[in-house]
Design an enzyme around this catalytic site. Sequence first.
Site, mmCIF file in Angstrom:
data_model
loop_
_atom_site.group_PDB
_atom_site.id
_atom_site.type_symbol
_atom_site.label_atom_id
_atom_site.label_comp_id
_atom_site.label_asym_id
_atom_site.label_seq_id
_atom_site.Cartn_x
_atom_site.Cartn_y
_atom_site.Cartn_z
ATOM 1 N NE ARG A 52 -3.091 0.175 3.167
ATOM 2 C CZ ARG A 52 -2.483 0.269 4.360
ATOM 3 N NH1 ARG A 52 -1.782 1.341 4.673
ATOM 4 N NH2 ARG A 52 -2.591 -0.715 5.230
ATOM 5 C CE1 TYR A 104 -16.767 11.530 -16.358
ATOM 6 C CE2 TYR A 104 -15.616 11.512 -14.264
ATOM 7 C CZ TYR A 104 -16.458 10.903 -15.172
ATOM 8 O OH TYR A 104 -16.990 9.680 -14.882
ATOM 9 C CG ASP A 176 -8.521 16.315 -15.587
ATOM 10 O OD1 ASP A 176 -7.827 15.743 -16.452
ATOM 11 O OD2 ASP A 176 -9.531 15.791 -15.078
ATOM 12 C CE LYS A 201 -11.354 8.522 -18.989
ATOM 13 N NZ LYS A 201 -12.366 7.481 -18.809
#
Length: 385
Positions: A52, A104, A176, A201
Amino acid sequence: MKHARKPGFATRAIHAGQEPDPLTGAVSVPIYPTSTYVQQGIGEHKGYEYSRVTNPTRTRLEENLASLEGGVTSRVFGSGMAAINAIASMLKAGDHVVCGNDLYGGTPRLFNNVWVNFGLEFSYIDTTDPRNVERAIRRNTRLVYIETPTNPLMALSDIAAIAAICHKKKLELVVDNTFMSPYFQQPIALGADMVIHSTTKFLNGHSDGLGGVVVCSKPEQAEKLAFLQKAAGAILSPFECWLILRGVKTLAARMQIHDRNGRIVADFLASHKRVKKVFYPGLKDHPQHELAQRQMSGFGSMITFETGSLKNANKMLKAVRICSLGESLGGVETLISHPATMTHAALGEKGRKEIGITDGLVRISVGIEDVDDLLEDLDQALNAI
Ligand code: P1T
């Protein structure tokens, strides 16, 4: 990499963080599917304690993406939304964020339905005019958060101008950069403090895994984010990290074809009789075409266009054969979507109307297929209207 000068983008995409495996010489970064690491004694280990916190495959990806965006380092998360959530987690109750008003749909959904309950405040404004950003800044503003170009309206904001305003007021600017990828736009070089991507993406590029990244310009940001990875745990799995490392190797080559096809499809749509309006920064009539030429080194392959009504959009979307109707973008295959009912459904009718997302709007993420096949497919689908 042993180079006197900084290697070019395509070279870094293939080699940064992707040095041959020291044990075997493998050219592909090994996937370390391990949760833990054997220690030699108390506090004695090889730099890895628990996955982690850190994992070698993840470290390699974080180095690679930082190199491509020109950051000092990066931190990867289980999805783009987990990366954006990490940005919000860096703030505290009472802090205010100035956001672009066309993002978005998942981003305002997260901010308005989760983070406002913990005392964060958000304003949504039109950031295409940097003066609006200056006006929206309050005493408790800590961050300005923008997408450029925006999803789905393809509006651009001037990163350098907004960064200058932020720095004058001692705020951080987060961009972004999902739609452009670092191949066409590098916000840190323009003054942004952090860059986020949905790696789902263009970076991954093959529609086969989710992921997100925050690229940092300062080591303190990376430290805070590493703490959040450890504390909150929304990390990316070693396999998913490897998929992105593999995808990124061809980013430069893919983006060139995406861009070439994108320009051809945009011109085709702009001259098609069934299309009422096209939103693409590469078109001369785009309101920020000049900024696009200055701020980006290509126009990319995201295009939005107006079909006139929900009925028209549905007729067209049902008729496509090569283009695939679905959410997401940035894959090698052409994806076509309906923002009002898909990516921006969460805004509600009123929210969409306020920023101009109509029911007739269709968004296309042009892939790297033979462009003539795409034009033929789009033509027959549009003629079904
Ligand atoms: O889907 P995820 O990896 O969690 O990324 C969220 C996200 C963040 N930023 C931008 C600009 C995005 O477009 C997305 C996700 N977008 C879609 C799924 C879409 O079809 O637009």
